[in-house]
Design a protein around this motif. Structure first.
Motif, PDB file in Angstrom:
ATOM      1  N   HIS A 242     -96.613  -3.673 -74.958  1.00 23.66           N
ATOM      2  CA  HIS A 242     -95.749  -3.227 -73.862  1.00 23.66           C
ATOM      3  C   HIS A 242     -95.466  -1.731 -73.924  1.00 23.66           C
ATOM      4  N   CYS A 252     -96.618  -5.170 -65.068  1.00 18.07           N
ATOM      5  CA  CYS A 252     -96.639  -6.103 -66.202  1.00 18.07           C
ATOM      6  C   CYS A 252     -95.534  -7.148 -66.022  1.00 18.07           C
ATOM      7  N   CYS A 254     -93.296  -7.820 -67.955  1.00 23.73           N
ATOM      8  CA  CYS A 254     -92.019  -7.335 -68.501  1.00 23.73           C
ATOM      9  C   CYS A 254     -91.246  -6.530 -67.461  1.00 23.73           C
ATOM     10  N   CYS A 259     -98.482  -1.237 -68.798  1.00 22.72           N
ATOM     11  CA  CYS A 259     -98.401  -1.645 -70.201  1.00 22.72           C
ATOM     12  C   CYS A 259     -99.810  -1.847 -70.774  1.00 22.72           C
TER      13      CYS A 259
HETATM   14 ZN   LIG Z   1     -95.080  -4.906 -70.347  1.00 22.59          ZN
END
Ligand SMILES: [Zn+2]
Length: 386
Positions: A242, A252, A254, A259
């Motif tokens: 990440h 991503c 996240c 990332c």
């Molecule tokens: Zn990420």
């Protein structure tokens, strides 16, 4: 870690672990030497050795030397003296292995359940462990360690996205593993387990400081110094996948953009490979991998970076080749003894061995500040000698 025994009455289980750990680290070793190292009397050490020898965890051999009286025993771990189970759960399936005290894989099974849900997983793991138990010849089965993708307890990242086990959110994994197997149970994120396995039994054995770059379905890593993975405050250090390396790049799971693991990971290969082909994917991933390695080297100054994981061996080899030549970094120096980039021992055994070693160390090793015995302690319940 320094190994010192304790003279306090409650410390008996602790002293057994201290002596066992001294034999693991320094064997073959004589009992007088152990006593010196752990700071206990020779008599106390002799009693403990008798107990753990009765449990079959160590074996002794007399040196053949021509002197009066019998020469002292040299003590080593008995690899077949105890076993542990290592389990690796990923979105691609479940792997499990029976591992002996020396870290050798005695039996291994793979279940292609993708993605594995918790109910089915624990049912199957319980069944596998039953089979493994039959292969121990009645010797001690100390516990089970389970490795799974991290990070843990991060609201926007744990159990989110294609590289994680989404249906496992809120599952009390250690408790469920213990219930399913009847064993002492331990849980760790898979990159830390892999790093531990690699440091004990793989490419990391011959270096004191290495970074383990772990290709799970996503991408993680851990700096390992003297056999200990650096974990950070919450145990989540190493989510290198990440690192946002591509400005304004792909979105991503996240929530960030660009990332590393969106481009360099098994998940990225499975997504991109069928579209652009294997060679083109490697060419696309290589520059980002190079940048990641240089970043790792500049941050941690490791002796070497070891690449391993569940990605197939051919693809990992191709990535390592494609990363060459590496740009300059603090690692770019004369007199290197290890290459900057190394492949892990082939195969995917580092995670399983690392997961099993969690159980060995959790049950058999002395833990700092803990002098009492865990429940169902094999070194306590089965020995009766004071
Ligand atoms: Zn990420």
């Amino acid at each position: 870690m320094s190994l010192r025994g304790t003279n306090q009455e409650f410390g008996r289980p602790y002293n057994r672990r201290i002596v066992l750990e001294a034999i693991r680290q320094h064997g073959p070793v004589e009992r007088a030497e152990i006593a010196r190292r752990v700071g206990l009397t020779v008599q106390t050490v002799a009693n403990i050795i008798r107990e753990i020898e009765e449990l079959g965890l160590i074996s002794g051999e007399r040196a053949h030397k021509k002197s009066r009286g019998s020469p002292p025993m040299s003590l080593t771990l008995n690899p077949q003296g105890a076993y542990a189970v290592g389990v690796h759960v990923t979105p691609l399936g479940i792997e499990a292995a029976l591992v002996d005290l020396a870290g050798a894989i005695v039996a291994a099974r793979r279940l292609d359940i993708s993605p594995p849900g918790p109910e089915e997983s624990f049912r199957e793991i319980g069944r596998l462990v039953k089979g493994f138990r039959a292969q121990t010849g009645g010797r001690l089965l100390v516990g089970a360690g389970l490795a799974m993708p991290g990070p843990f307890d991060v609201e926007s990242m744990s159990f989110v996205g294609p590289t994680t086990l989404e249906s496992w959110r809120g599952v009390a994994v250690a408790q469920r593993l213990s219930d399913a197997t009847g064993l002492a149970a331990f849980v760790e994120n898979d990159m830390a387990a892999a790093a531990l396995g690699e440091s004990l039994h793989g490419a990391g054995r011959n270096v004191s400081a290495f970074y383990y770059l772990y290709f799970g379905l996503g991408l993680g890593g851990a700096m390992v110094k003297d056999g200990v993975p650096l974990r950070g405050f919450h145990g989540n250090a190493g989510e290198i996948g990440h690192m946002p390396l591509v400005p304004d790049g792909q979105l991503c799971s996240c929530g960030n953009k660009g990332c590393l693991e969106r481009y360099v990971s098994l998940e990225a290969f499975q997504r991109r490979g069928p579209v652009i082909g294997r060679r083109a994917w490697i060419a696309e991933a290589a520059p980002l991998l190079r940048n990641a390695i240089v970043t790792i080297e500049n941050l941690f100054d490791p002796e070497t970076v070891v690449i391993g994981g569940i990605m197939d061996d051919g693809l990992l080899d191709a990535l390592v080749s494609a990363a060459d030549p590496l740009p300059t970094s603090v690692a770019d120096r004369k007199g290197r003894t290890a290459p900057r980039l190394m492949r892990s021992a082939p195969g995917q055994n580092a995670v399983l061995r690392g997961a099993a070693s969690l159980a060995f160390s959790g049950v058999l090793s002395p833990r700092l500040g803990q002098t009492d015995a865990p429940a169902n302690d094999p070194l306590f319940a089965r020995s009766r000698v004071a």
